[in-house]
Design an enzyme around this catalytic site. Structure first.
Site, PDB file in Angstrom:
ATOM      1  CB  CYS A  50      -9.642  -3.194  -0.123  1.00 37.52           C
ATOM      2  SG  CYS A  50     -10.354  -4.770   0.427  1.00 37.52           S
ATOM      3  CG  ASP A  57      -5.597  -1.296   1.175  1.00 39.26           C
ATOM      4  OD1 ASP A  57      -6.074  -1.110   2.310  1.00 39.26           O
ATOM      5  OD2 ASP A  57      -5.988  -2.187   0.412  1.00 39.26           O
ATOM      6  CB  VAL A  72      13.559  -0.347 -13.434  1.00 38.31           C
ATOM      7  CG1 VAL A  72      13.956   0.025 -12.015  1.00 38.31           C
ATOM      8  CG2 VAL A  72      12.186   0.209 -13.775  1.00 38.31           C
ATOM      9  CD  GLU A  73      13.116   6.674 -16.342  1.00 38.38           C
ATOM     10  OE1 GLU A  73      13.475   7.681 -15.696  1.00 38.38           O
ATOM     11  OE2 GLU A  73      11.915   6.361 -16.513  1.00 38.38           O
ATOM     12  CB  SER A  74      13.864   6.500 -11.259  1.00 39.50           C
ATOM     13  OG  SER A  74      14.279   7.666 -11.912  1.00 39.50           O
ATOM     14  CG  HIS A  91      -1.992  -5.116   1.879  1.00 41.17           C
ATOM     15  ND1 HIS A  91      -2.855  -4.263   1.240  1.00 41.17           N
ATOM     16  CD2 HIS A  91      -2.191  -4.904   3.196  1.00 41.17           C
ATOM     17  CE1 HIS A  91      -3.541  -3.564   2.122  1.00 41.17           C
ATOM     18  NE2 HIS A  91      -3.157  -3.939   3.332  1.00 41.17           N
ATOM     19  CD  GLU A  92      -1.242 -10.433   1.869  1.00 36.84           C
ATOM     20  OE1 GLU A  92      -1.373 -10.564   3.093  1.00 36.84           O
ATOM     21  OE2 GLU A  92      -2.128  -9.939   1.132  1.00 36.84           O
TER      22      GLU A  92
END
Length: 151
Positions: A50, A57, A72-74, A91-92
């Protein structure tokens, strides 16, 4: 070009960044560009901080996309998501940053990112963001998915 020439992280010892690190993301060439297909990632152990209280969080991050030329490579995605561990953002913001970084990396046809954050203070937050390439049917898909979004 071989995939091993495109990727620098896969198969090597992991270097865990201690703060937000979009530079760890790596992409490789999609061998099936002529197909529309979903690629989905689920990260059930995402953490960030936060930005006001510094409290942790916790969330499950879900990423779904329709690739075009790049994917994207994992492992790099795992290291990237881990880099949020000591990063302070709401969060957003985290969800939108993740989506924008992946768009910058891959330029997908379509992408959506959902965060299912665990409750803190008696409330949970589930931010969702999406993007469809402008001027294409994927933009229409983004409008439809946003309009009809529900967990």
């Amino acid at each position: 070009m071989e995939r091993s020439e495109e990727l620098t992280i896969l198969g090597r010892k992991s270097d865990y960044k201690q703060d937000y690190a979009p530079e760890v993301l790596e992409a490789f060439v999609n061998k099936h560009q002529e197909n529309d297909y979903w690629v989905r990632f689920n990260c059930p152990e995402f953490t960030s901080l936060c930005p006001i209280t510094g409290q942790p969080d916790f969330a499950e991050i879900r990423i779904s996309y329709l690739p075009d030329v790049k994917m994207v490579e994992s492992k790099s995605l795992k290291l990237y998501l881990f880099s949020f561990r000591n990063h302070g953002d709401f969060h957003e913001d985290c969800i939108n940053i993740i989506m924008k970084d992946l768009i910058k990396l891959m330029d997908p046809k379509y992408i959506e990112v959902t965060g299912i954050f665990t409750p803190r203070g008696g409330i949970s937050i589930y931010p969702y963001s999406n993007y469809g390439r402008p001027g294409t049917k994927y933009e229409e898909l983004a409008i439809y998915r946003l309009k009809n979004h529900d967990l």
